[in-house]
Design an enzyme around this catalytic site. Structure first.
Site, short mmCIF file in Angstrom:
data_model
loop_
_atom_site.label_atom_id
_atom_site.label_comp_id
_atom_site.label_asym_id
_atom_site.label_seq_id
_atom_site.Cartn_x
_atom_site.Cartn_y
_atom_site.Cartn_z
N GLU A 78 10.50 -69.98 7.83
CA GLU A 78 9.28 -69.57 6.90
C GLU A 78 10.59 -70.10 5.53
O GLU A 78 9.45 -70.17 4.40
CB GLU A 78 10.14 -67.81 6.55
N ASP A 103 27.17 -64.56 16.35
CA ASP A 103 28.00 -63.56 17.04
C ASP A 103 28.20 -63.50 18.30
O ASP A 103 26.81 -62.37 18.19
CB ASP A 103 28.92 -62.64 15.77
C1 GLC Z 1 33.04 -63.20 18.60
C2 GLC Z 1 34.22 -63.73 17.62
C3 GLC Z 1 36.05 -62.74 18.37
C4 GLC Z 1 35.30 -61.69 17.82
C5 GLC Z 1 34.63 -61.52 19.08
C6 GLC Z 1 33.12 -60.00 18.96
O1 GLC Z 1 33.57 -63.63 19.99
O2 GLC Z 1 33.90 -64.88 17.73
O3 GLC Z 1 36.46 -62.51 17.24
O4 GLC Z 1 35.97 -60.24 18.36
O5 GLC Z 1 33.23 -61.28 18.83
O6 GLC Z 1 33.08 -59.39 17.51
#
Ligand code: GLC
Length: 542
Positions: A269, A220
């Site tokens: 790994e 993310d």
């Molecule tokens: C990414 C995720 C989204 C979230 C953001 C903050 O863009 O896909 O859903 O709100 O990160 O974590």
């Protein structure tokens, strides 16, 4: 002919040609937004047991892997992207044994499992942030985050002019007068990746899930962990609109690549087939390709394809630029049309019958391109965005903080319709955390199964053909070659295969490129010439 399947059916997924060179290079990966996939316990929120019970749908659909959105302990201020404990399953979704059983059950069906990791920020309820808040300004626990004194008289103004992706300032004032940085909601304080404990902690979290058996991570905000030195002002507003198109001091800094290199070493790994996929918004295809250099992550979502409007000339440009940029670093492209943060593509392409026709065509285009493809839950049903949700049921923090980068994201997160004539359409025993439309009965998995004209059967046929014909999908099967075509029409060939996209609002007649094997709308052919319906995509065997 319409959706007739004329290619040989494969006995099993093991016939795939690229197994030995990296399964992810042409994998079709299905995004499960866990809250909205299937509910096992009747609380109206999807959960891990619900996902497990519906794995046969995914196996039958013919995808290679599943990506699960965050199911970790979280106050759910941002649908679980605000993690308070990275190693524990939130009771809303089950427990660790449910996660373990889900991974095993998926593997038994030949499906790999990727989980989300959220390293840019924690929840404000994470023990580290609670510790930080309990300290006075300058305390050592605050150094794991970005705490700064304010500007102006009495430090009343934020430390710089950065804006949250969800709208409003990216800073909130904490006890003692310091401000902390949150590029997303205030409940999502950004971590300071220059603090050695942060990197150590995430290496340990990755190992925890790899040891449990997951096949990789969707990272993310993989472009956000490092900020420009000195946190410089940007000097202009509406910053969320600049993401993915212009350089910004809080995104896509060169320093993030050191983190991804260290994660790649860690993944390697584990035997070489565990992967990392970057959710990275970078201003150019070339900058995005840096995330998939040989010693970094395996994939990065190609958001330029997702954000491209319905315009064949622009689509062709995006395809060419994406292929060139990833080829330059020896990686493959990762195509995507929708996810849990954007308006569903049926609606983006105009909605109604036209939007659906274009969405079906775009899906066949995507699945014909060399590389990997991501399918967001419900797109295989042709689900539209639900636009008319009342304000009181909306949960997206972007809605609550004004319109941010992603607009209003609840409408693409409506719980899936599986069967039956009325809500909850088989989603679970009772209720749904967001209301489902009353007219979705015909869109359910059960309603579409066996209907040769349904979007579900189109996806099933496409994925089956994709396994059978190497010229579809596999980046190693040979080049994509554009052939001459009328304006508004795309025609490309790959070894043994051709694809046409008619993006015009009218029927187009062409010399037949080959033998039609699948089409998003009925094509008429006499063997020599062919009439391509408007807003359609057709696959041809050569
Ligand atoms: C990414 C995720 C989204 C979230 C953001 C903050 O863009 O896909 O859903 O709100 O990160 O974590």
């Amino acid at each position: 002919m319409t959706h007739e399947l004329t290619a040989p059916r494969l006995a099993s997924a093991s016939s795939k040609t690229t197994e030995s060179v990296g399964w992810w290079r042409d994998a079709v990966i299905y995004q499960v937004y866990v809250r909205s996939f299937a509910d096992s316990d009747g609380d109206g929120v999807g959960d891990l047991r619900g996902v497990r019970s519906r794995l046969p749908h995914l196996a039958r659909l013919g995808v290679d892997a599943v990506w699960l959105t965050p199911f970790y302990v979280s106050p759910q201020a941002d649908g679980g992207y605000d993690v308070a404990d990275y190693r524990t399953v939130d009771p809303l979704f089950g427990d660790l044994s449910d996660a373990d059983e889900l991974v095993r059950a998926a593997h038994a069906l030949g499906l790999r499992v990727i989980v989300d990791v959220v390293p840019n920020h924690t929840s404000d309820r994470h023990p580290w942030f609670r510790e930080a808040l309990a300290e006075p300004p300058g305390g050592p626990a605050r150094a794991r985050y970005h705490f700064r004194p304010g500007r102006g008289p009495g430090g009343m103004l934020p430390p710089n002019d950065w804006e949250s992706v969800f709208g409003g300032p990216a800073w909130t004032r904490a006890a003692g007068g310091e401000w902390y940085l949150h590029l997303f909601a205030p409940q999502q304080p950004d971590l300071n990746w220059e603090h050695p404990e942060v990197a150590e902690e995430f290496a340990s979290v990755l190992r925890f899930w790899l040891d449990l058996g997951v096949d990789g991570f969707r990272v993310d905000v993989a472009h956000g962990m490092v900020k420009a030195p000195g946190l410089p002002d940007i000097g202009r507003g509406a910053q969320a609109t600049l993401i993915g198109t212009e350089p910004l001091p809080f995104f896509d800094q060169d320093g993030v690549h050191d983190i991804h290199r260290s994660w790649r070493r860690l993944l390697d790994e584990y035997g070489g087939d565990r992967i990392g996929v970057a959710e990275a918004w970078a201003p150019t295809s070339e900058r995005l390709a840096l995330y998939v250099r040989p010693d970094e992550l395996h994939q990065a979502f190609n958001f330029r394809f997702l954000t491209c409007p319905w315009d064949p000339a622009l689509m062709r440009t995006v395809i060419d630029e994406s292929l060139a940029a990833t080829a330059a670093v020896g990686a493959t492209t990762t195509w995507v049309l929708s996810n849990h943060d954007v308006v569903r593509h049926v609606t983006r392409y105009g909605g109604g019958a036209q939007g659906l026709a274009r969405a079906r065509a775009a899906a066949l285009l995507m699945l014909a391109l060399p590389g990997s493809a991501y399918v967001y839950q419900g797109e295989e049903l042709g689900l539209p965005e639900v636009a008319d949700l009342p304000a009181e049921v909306r949960q997206d923090p972007a809605f609550l903080r004004t319109a941010g980068q992603d607009g209003l994201r609840d409408g693409c997160r409506i719980p899936l319709p599986w069967s039956g004539q009325e809500p909850p359409y088989g989603f679970g025993p009772a209720g749904t955390w967001l209301p489902q439309p009353r007219d979705w009965a015909g869109l359910s998995v059960a309603a579409q199964t066996g209907d040769p004209h349904s979007t579900l059967e189109l996806y099933r046929a496409a994925l089956e053909l994709r396994r059978a014909l190497p010229g579809l999908g596999s980046p190693d099967a040979g080049p994509l070659v554009w052939q001459p075509s009328p304006e508004g029409v795309l025609l490309f060939t790959r070894p043994g295969f051709a694809c046409t996209l008619n993006g015009r609002g009218t029927v187009v007649e062409l010399p037949s490129p080959g033998r039609p094997v699948l089409s998003s709308a009925p094509v008429e052919t006499d063997g020599r010439s062919v009439r391509l319906p408007q807003d359609s995509c057709t696959w041809w065997a050569l």
